[in-house]
Design an enzyme around this catalytic site. Structure first.
Site, PDB file in Angstrom:
ATOM      1  N   GLY A   1     -19.459 -37.740   2.130  1.00 26.45           N
ATOM      2  CA  GLY A   1     -19.859 -38.593   0.953  1.00 26.45           C
ATOM      3  C   GLY A   1     -20.457 -37.687  -0.124  1.00 26.45           C
TER       4      GLY A   1
ATOM      5  N   GLY B   1     -19.058 -36.670   7.766  1.00 27.42           N
ATOM      6  CA  GLY B   1     -19.493 -37.319   6.482  1.00 27.42           C
ATOM      7  C   GLY B   1     -19.190 -36.641   5.262  1.00 27.42           C
TER       8      GLY B   1
ATOM      9  N   VAL C   1     -23.543 -36.561  -0.217  1.00 27.03           N
ATOM     10  CA  VAL C   1     -24.326 -35.228   0.353  1.00 27.03           C
ATOM     11  C   VAL C   1     -23.433 -34.350   0.904  1.00 27.03           C
ATOM     12  CG1 VAL C   1     -25.918 -34.392   1.659  1.00 27.03           C
ATOM     13  CG2 VAL C   1     -26.572 -36.452   0.512  1.00 27.03           C
TER      14      VAL C   1
ATOM     15  N   LYS D   1     -40.113 -48.576   2.270  1.00 23.72           N
ATOM     16  CA  LYS D   1     -38.536 -49.111   2.273  1.00 23.72           C
ATOM     17  C   LYS D   1     -38.572 -50.388   1.987  1.00 23.72           C
ATOM     18  CE  LYS D   1     -34.712 -46.481   2.944  1.00 23.72           C
ATOM     19  NZ  LYS D   1     -34.524 -45.162   2.581  1.00 23.72           N
TER      20      LYS D   1
HETATM   21  P1  NAI Z   1     -22.300 -41.598   1.507  1.00 24.86           P
HETATM   22  O1  NAI Z   1     -22.222 -43.242   1.699  1.00 24.86           O
HETATM   23  O2  NAI Z   1     -22.203 -41.145  -0.080  1.00 24.86           O
HETATM   24  O3  NAI Z   1     -21.678 -40.840   2.356  1.00 24.86           O
HETATM   25  C1  NAI Z   1     -21.593 -41.354   3.933  1.00 24.86           C
HETATM   26  C2  NAI Z   1     -20.089 -40.892   4.254  1.00 24.86           C
HETATM   27  O4  NAI Z   1     -20.070 -40.938   5.643  1.00 24.86           O
HETATM   28  C3  NAI Z   1     -19.148 -41.778   3.505  1.00 24.86           C
HETATM   29  O5  NAI Z   1     -17.921 -40.966   3.151  1.00 24.86           O
HETATM   30  C4  NAI Z   1     -18.543 -42.408   5.032  1.00 24.86           C
HETATM   31  O6  NAI Z   1     -17.150 -42.776   4.746  1.00 24.86           O
HETATM   32  C5  NAI Z   1     -18.770 -41.361   6.065  1.00 24.86           C
HETATM   33  N1  NAI Z   1     -18.846 -41.977   7.438  1.00 24.86           N
HETATM   34  C6  NAI Z   1     -19.561 -42.969   7.868  1.00 24.86           C
HETATM   35  N2  NAI Z   1     -19.343 -43.347   9.222  1.00 24.86           N
HETATM   36  C7  NAI Z   1     -18.769 -42.016   9.524  1.00 24.86           C
HETATM   37  C8  NAI Z   1     -18.778 -41.629  11.160  1.00 24.86           C
HETATM   38  N3  NAI Z   1     -18.837 -42.256  12.082  1.00 24.86           N
HETATM   39  N4  NAI Z   1     -17.929 -40.359  10.852  1.00 24.86           N
HETATM   40  C9  NAI Z   1     -17.560 -39.782   9.800  1.00 24.86           C
HETATM   41  N5  NAI Z   1     -17.779 -40.149   8.592  1.00 24.86           N
HETATM   42  C10 NAI Z   1     -18.481 -41.403   8.503  1.00 24.86           C
HETATM   43  O7  NAI Z   1     -23.967 -41.288   1.573  1.00 24.86           O
HETATM   44  P2  NAI Z   1     -24.831 -39.951   1.228  1.00 24.86           P
HETATM   45  O8  NAI Z   1     -25.689 -40.285  -0.026  1.00 24.86           O
HETATM   46  O9  NAI Z   1     -23.998 -38.460   1.270  1.00 24.86           O
HETATM   47  O10 NAI Z   1     -25.711 -39.857   2.589  1.00 24.86           O
HETATM   48  C11 NAI Z   1     -25.486 -39.466   3.559  1.00 24.86           C
HETATM   49  C12 NAI Z   1     -26.713 -39.598   4.748  1.00 24.86           C
HETATM   50  O11 NAI Z   1     -27.754 -38.819   4.183  1.00 24.86           O
HETATM   51  C13 NAI Z   1     -27.024 -40.878   4.995  1.00 24.86           C
HETATM   52  O12 NAI Z   1     -27.345 -41.175   6.116  1.00 24.86           O
HETATM   53  C14 NAI Z   1     -28.144 -41.097   4.008  1.00 24.86           C
HETATM   54  O13 NAI Z   1     -29.149 -42.205   4.409  1.00 24.86           O
HETATM   55  C15 NAI Z   1     -28.683 -39.531   4.048  1.00 24.86           C
HETATM   56  N6  NAI Z   1     -29.502 -39.229   2.696  1.00 24.86           N
HETATM   57  C16 NAI Z   1     -28.922 -39.290   1.748  1.00 24.86           C
HETATM   58  C17 NAI Z   1     -29.801 -38.733   0.683  1.00 24.86           C
HETATM   59  C18 NAI Z   1     -29.129 -38.465  -0.734  1.00 24.86           C
HETATM   60  O14 NAI Z   1     -29.671 -37.810  -1.546  1.00 24.86           O
HETATM   61  N7  NAI Z   1     -28.063 -39.223  -0.916  1.00 24.86           N
HETATM   62  C19 NAI Z   1     -31.163 -38.260   0.682  1.00 24.86           C
HETATM   63  C20 NAI Z   1     -31.689 -38.450   1.997  1.00 24.86           C
HETATM   64  C21 NAI Z   1     -30.788 -38.870   3.130  1.00 24.86           C
END
Ligand code: NAI
Length: 360
Positions: free
Chosen positions: A179, A177, A181, A80
């Site tokens: 976002g 969340g 995923v 990382k």
């Molecule tokens: P993203 O940044 O697109 O989405 C995260 C969402 O969570 C955002 O909409 C944000 O506003 C929301 N959020 C933040 N704090 C919050 C809370 N306390 N309560 C409710 N919502 C909250 O990130 P993404 O790509 O969707 O990833 C989500 C998680 O999955 C992260 O932890 C990431 O490290 C993990 N991950 C993602 C992968 C990927 O393919 N994108 C692969 C493996 C793990």
């Protein structure tokens, strides 16, 4: 650029800290293990309260990548890197190029990619200084649909263990969340007939996903403890501490967020309460599996099969956990450690899934 070797992490193979005051660059590259192949893991660009906090983040996340790749049967190791975004003289593009030079020093033992705070464009800046970077705009593309698909497979395997059927129709699932995923996951689960509640600190985002999927929106602070069958942390890490676990009403936790547990003891509390926790590094492997297209020359079909296999992996882990009366977290850790041990022993193969990679 000044580069120093960080020696405070005996479990890691190598940790480099780079500094270039001219562009406010402070970056860390942590190589946890290359036992199975080159260490892969995204580049996080984030504001940290202290330099040690940035190092700790890199160390924690790189170990998680080793576990994720080992359990997924990938010929890849764990690494990382982080770039500190809140230095006074920070200039983004130059800092990314400096980061590329730091990565280049490792000669391919670490391969960077997108992560929280970075984009495919940022990877192009890193690429100006090193070839050891994935996640480019022209590459395999956005990993999040694969991650979401893998989480669905993990949920189906969990449903089969808990309720005797992998059918998610009518199952109540809460997603924290919405976002990349979480949004894909909500759409897949809605198509499978699940009843959804969703939450996001960005309320508009939660509403958009809810409208598209017929879900109910809930307050972010209530979603994890809502009355559902499965909760799915898909926001930031550290969603589950002992206090939250005591209030959970779901029978299972299956989500995408990295580092969901605030400490190893939380896995035990979940186990004691009879709540099935599918370890994050097992459930969310779809993203890194999709990266095998760029990193290992896998075909799209091989990637799809790899993501589908998450279901078998989760079934095996949950069955072993039930038989041995241990938490799935500890069974998955033991599985990863066994694969790493076998890789370290000369003349043995780390597992039947090992593939040849041009980067080894
Ligand atoms: P993203 O940044 O697109 O989405 C995260 C969402 O969570 C955002 O909409 C944000 O506003 C929301 N959020 C933040 N704090 C919050 C809370 N306390 N309560 C409710 N919502 C909250 O990130 P993404 O790509 O969707 O990833 C989500 C998680 O999955 C992260 O932890 C990431 O490290 C993990 N991950 C993602 C992968 C990927 O393919 N994108 C692969 C493996 C793990």
């Amino acid at each position: 650029m000044e580069v120093t070797e960080y020696r405070g992490a005996p479990g890691h193979e190598q940790v480099l800290v780079g500094e270039d005051p001219a562009c406010g660059y402070v970056g860390i590259v942590a190589v946890h293990s290359t036992a199975l192949g080159p260490a892969v893991g995204g580049t996080r660009l984030w504001s940290y309260p202290t330099r040690q906090a940035a190092v700790d983040d890199a160390l924690r996340l790189s170990r998680a990548m080793t576990l994720k790749c080992a359990v997924a049967g990938l010929p890849l190791g764990g690494g990382k890197s982080v770039i500190v975004a809140n230095t006074p003289a920070f200039r983004r593009d130059d800092a990314l190029r400096a980061h590329g030079r730091l990565i280049e020093r490792l000669g391919g033992r670490y391969v960077a990619g997108e992560d929280v705070g970075t984009t495919p464009d940022d990877m192009e800046r890193i690429r100006e200084e090193t070839v050891h970077v994935g996640g480019l705009a022209a590459g395999a593309g956005d990993p999040s649909p694969y991650t979401a698909q893998g989480v669905v497979r993990a949920m189906q395997a969990t449903a089969a263990q808990l309720w005797g059927s992998d059918d998610l129709a009518g199952r109540r699932v809460a997603i924290q969340g919405c976002g990349s995923v979480g949004g894909h996951l909500a759409r897949l689960l809605a198509a499978a007939g699940a009843e959804l509640v969703v939450a996001d600190v960005d309320d508009a985002r939660a509403r958009r996903v809810a409208d598209a999927c017929g879900a109910r929106v809930m307050a972010p602070e209530e979603v994890l403890t809502s009355d559902v069958d499965i909760v799915s942390p898909c926001a930031l890490g550290g969603a589950l501490d002992e206090e939250t676990v005591a209030r959970l009403r779901a029978r299972a936790v299956v989500g995408a967020a990295n580092e969901q547990l605030r400490g190893e003891s939380v896995a035990e509390r979940l186990h004691e309460r009879g709540i099935v926790y599918v370890p994050d590094f097992v459930a969310n492997a779809g993203g890194v599996i999709s990266g095998a297209q760029d990193l290992c020359g896998w075909t799209p079909g091989e990637v799809r099969e790899g993501v589908e296999r998450i279901s078998d992996t989760v079934r095996a882990i949950l069955a072993a956990a039930a038989a041995e009366e241990r938490s799935p977290h500890h069974v998955a850790l033991a599985l990863a450690e066994e694969r790493l041990r076998r890789a370290a022993r000369p003349g043995t193969s780390p597992g039947p899934e090992r593939q040849t990679t041009s980067m080894e």
